[in-house]
Motif scaffolding. Structure first.
Motif, PDB file in Angstrom:
ATOM      1  N   UNK A 159       0.859  -1.184   0.000  1.00  0.00           N
ATOM      2  CA  UNK A 159       0.000   0.000   0.000  1.00  0.00           C
ATOM      3  C   UNK A 159       0.895   1.233   0.000  1.00  0.00           C
ATOM      4  N   UNK A 160       0.579   2.193  -0.874  1.00  0.00           N
ATOM      5  CA  UNK A 160       1.351   3.440  -0.880  1.00  0.00           C
ATOM      6  C   UNK A 160       0.434   4.630  -0.609  1.00  0.00           C
ATOM      7  N   UNK A 161       1.055   5.701  -0.111  1.00  0.00           N
ATOM      8  CA  UNK A 161       0.305   6.917   0.168  1.00  0.00           C
ATOM      9  C   UNK A 161      -0.199   7.033   1.585  1.00  0.00           C
ATOM     10  N   UNK A 167      -3.095  13.434  -3.873  1.00  0.00           N
ATOM     11  CA  UNK A 167      -3.162  12.752  -5.171  1.00  0.00           C
ATOM     12  C   UNK A 167      -1.843  12.832  -5.930  1.00  0.00           C
ATOM     13  N   UNK A 168      -1.148  13.964  -5.826  1.00  0.00           N
ATOM     14  CA  UNK A 168       0.139  14.098  -6.514  1.00  0.00           C
ATOM     15  C   UNK A 168       1.172  13.134  -5.918  1.00  0.00           C
ATOM     16  N   UNK A 169       1.123  12.967  -4.605  1.00  0.00           N
ATOM     17  CA  UNK A 169       2.017  12.016  -3.947  1.00  0.00           C
ATOM     18  C   UNK A 169       1.723  10.598  -4.421  1.00  0.00           C
ATOM     19  N   UNK A 170       0.449  10.266  -4.533  1.00  0.00           N
ATOM     20  CA  UNK A 170       0.068   8.942  -5.035  1.00  0.00           C
ATOM     21  C   UNK A 170       0.601   8.726  -6.448  1.00  0.00           C
ATOM     22  N   UNK A 171       0.459   9.729  -7.301  1.00  0.00           N
ATOM     23  CA  UNK A 171       0.906   9.594  -8.686  1.00  0.00           C
ATOM     24  C   UNK A 171       2.421   9.392  -8.749  1.00  0.00           C
ATOM     25  N   UNK A 172       3.152  10.173  -7.974  1.00  0.00           N
ATOM     26  CA  UNK A 172       4.605  10.051  -7.976  1.00  0.00           C
ATOM     27  C   UNK A 172       5.045   8.667  -7.493  1.00  0.00           C
ATOM     28  N   UNK A 173       4.341   8.147  -6.501  1.00  0.00           N
ATOM     29  CA  UNK A 173       4.709   6.833  -5.961  1.00  0.00           C
ATOM     30  C   UNK A 173       4.336   5.715  -6.920  1.00  0.00           C
ATOM     31  N   UNK A 185       4.421   6.014 -10.199  1.00  0.00           N
ATOM     32  CA  UNK A 185       5.455   6.071 -11.229  1.00  0.00           C
ATOM     33  C   UNK A 185       6.753   5.435 -10.736  1.00  0.00           C
ATOM     34  N   UNK A 186       7.074   5.666  -9.457  1.00  0.00           N
ATOM     35  CA  UNK A 186       8.295   5.071  -8.910  1.00  0.00           C
ATOM     36  C   UNK A 186       8.154   3.556  -8.817  1.00  0.00           C
ATOM     37  N   UNK A 187       6.952   3.084  -8.491  1.00  0.00           N
ATOM     38  CA  UNK A 187       6.721   1.643  -8.455  1.00  0.00           C
ATOM     39  C   UNK A 187       6.948   1.029  -9.832  1.00  0.00           C
ATOM     40  N   UNK A 188       6.427   1.670 -10.867  1.00  0.00           N
ATOM     41  CA  UNK A 188       6.615   1.164 -12.222  1.00  0.00           C
ATOM     42  C   UNK A 188       8.097   1.119 -12.586  1.00  0.00           C
ATOM     43  N   UNK A 189       8.845   2.143 -12.190  1.00  0.00           N
ATOM     44  CA  UNK A 189      10.279   2.176 -12.493  1.00  0.00           C
ATOM     45  C   UNK A 189      11.020   1.024 -11.822  1.00  0.00           C
ATOM     46  N   UNK A 190      10.822   0.891 -10.510  1.00  0.00           N
ATOM     47  CA  UNK A 190      11.582  -0.110  -9.762  1.00  0.00           C
ATOM     48  C   UNK A 190      11.123  -1.529 -10.092  1.00  0.00           C
ATOM     49  N   UNK A 235       0.916   6.880 -18.309  1.00  0.00           N
ATOM     50  CA  UNK A 235       0.166   8.050 -17.840  1.00  0.00           C
ATOM     51  C   UNK A 235      -1.337   7.757 -17.813  1.00  0.00           C
ATOM     52  N   UNK A 236      -1.779   6.956 -18.745  1.00  0.00           N
ATOM     53  CA  UNK A 236      -3.184   6.592 -18.767  1.00  0.00           C
ATOM     54  C   UNK A 236      -3.595   5.771 -17.567  1.00  0.00           C
ATOM     55  N   UNK A 237      -2.672   4.931 -17.087  1.00  0.00           N
ATOM     56  CA  UNK A 237      -2.976   4.146 -15.890  1.00  0.00           C
ATOM     57  C   UNK A 237      -3.194   5.042 -14.680  1.00  0.00           C
TER      58      UNK A 237
END
Length: 409
Positions: free
Chosen positions: A195-197, A248-254, A256-261, A394-396
């Motif tokens: 869980x993130x956020x 919401x911005x924090x959720x989006x950033x996290x 994106x980081x999940x997808x990267x890692x 981005x669509x996700x």
């Protein structure tokens, strides 16, 4: 499974389903969900239909639950046969909760055996149980594997103690790799839920949790954004100003980081919140929900679906047990979806998975929206040329908004 039941039509006491449920059923997968409504501790963020021992009161016994759930499976088999549903073997079985592994492994095995006797299991059927890392042992996991379970999904949530404390999670983060190791040794596939956020979780905290999950080497990882549900302890704390609300911005950033890692570690997304090492490691039971398969949901508050007919059981374990003891359907209500509603739900669900949605399944307004969504970077242009609506990264992030545009909202 949220604790608040929807409104709907009355469900018949005999559990018989309308003719629509049987139409085309032979071509749909048949799955089983078994809800185990017991938890050792109620987590502050959780809105699921779960109960601690103190909350249960009389008439609801963990010791008797396997028998009660099995009684619903017997009821289900009779109701489906009498409603004209074709004989089908189970393609997936999923034990969720709550904490299924609060029950002895022998109890979970007995429910699975009853399901197998009633319907049979397809070759290679996926059999999953959720578990908390502190609710399993090498012995219990070995017994589950011997009983036919193929997969375990651990509620890790975070590897950071202060984040777990906010969530009221009681397990020691160091227990997670041990539980994964024990499951591996038993021959089970492993998924980890994150869980993130969470209020107070930094980006560094989130990276710590992701890297810790990856280091365990699971086959599958789910990462869900925290949703603060009304009526929960966490919602009350935020309302009182004891901790910050959701960003919401924090959720989006996290995300994106999940997808990267996760991508760098060899995991590929196949549903907005789910990643797997390979196609074979994807959770087939969850995909059945997204693809509109049939499933019977057993247990208090459990939801079922057959051919556009949905129903849901009474919430409290005592009321649930009492109905089954008197051979009355445990369903509290149901709804029969019309063709347009089924089409809309199909678009909403199918768009979220990597398979995407056939462009031809959209109406004229939806097809018109595709070009604009591609221009905004929310849909994959190459896939659209091939006739498939597929979300970009981005669509996700904006999946719900994309679906609304495709539906003309």
């Amino acid at each position: 499974m949220p604790s608040t039941l929807p409104l709907g039509d009355p469900a018949p006491a005999d559990g018989l389903l309308p003719a629509q449920a049987a139409e085309g059923a032979a071509g749909r997968d048949f799955c089983l969900y078994v809800h185990i409504p017991f938890c050792a501790v109620r987590c502050g963020y959780c809105d699921f239909n779960t109960y601690t021992a103190k909350e249960l009161g009389g008439g609801a016994s963990q010791a008797e639950y396997a028998g009660t759930a099995s009684a619903e499976l017997d009821f289900a088999a009779r109701a489906m046969s009498a409603s004209g549903l074709p004989e089908r073997k189970l393609s997936t079985v999923f034990f969720g909760g709550g904490t299924p592994t609060l029950l002895p492994a022998a109890d979970l095995a007995s429910i699975l055996r009853r399901a197998e006797r009633l319907w049979g299991l397809e070759a290679g059927a996926e059999i999953t149980t959720e578990a908390n890392p502190d609710s399993v042992t090498p012995e219990s996991l070995g017994l589950l594997a011997e009983a036919g379970f193929t997969r375990v999904s651990f509620g890790m949530q975070s590897a950071v103690p202060h984040v777990l404390k906010v969530l009221d999670r009681t397990h020691d983060p160091e227990r997670v790799p041990l539980a994964v190791q024990w499951a591996r040794e038993a021959g089970l596939k492993v998924s980890l839920d994150l869980i993130y956020g969470t209020p107070g979780e930094s980006m560094a905290d989130w990276e710590t949790s992701l890297l810790a999950a990856i280091a365990c080497g699971p086959d599958h990882i789910s990462a869900y954004s925290l949703i603060v549900e009304d009526g929960t302890k966490l919602a009350a704390r935020i309302r009182r100003g004891e901790m910050p609300g959701i960003d919401d911005d924090d959720h989006a950033a996290k995300y994106l980081r999940a997808e990267e890692l996760l991508g760098a570690a060899g995991y590929s997304w196949y549903e907005v919140s789910n990643w797997a090492r390979s196609e074979a490691d994807r959770c087939r039971h969850n995909l059945a929900y997204w693809r509109g398969a049939d499933w019977w949901g057993a247990g208090p508050g459990a939801h079922s679906h057959m051919g556009g007919v949905r129903w849901w059981n009474v919430k409290h374990p005592a009321a649930y047990a009492q109905r089954l003891a008197t051979a009355v359907s445990p369903a509290a209500g149901r709804e029969t979806l019309d063709e347009e509603t089924r089409r809309m739900e199909h678009i909403m669900l199918q768009t979220r998975i990597i398979d995407g949605l056939g462009t031809a399944e959209l109406d004229a307004e939806g097809r018109k929206a595709v070009a604009g969504l591609i221009a905004e970077g929310l849909l994959d242009g190459a896939a659209a040329i091939a006739g498939t609506v597929r979300l970009t990264l981005q669509g996700r992030l904006l999946a719900d908004a994309v679906v609304r545009r495709l539906l003309g909202y």
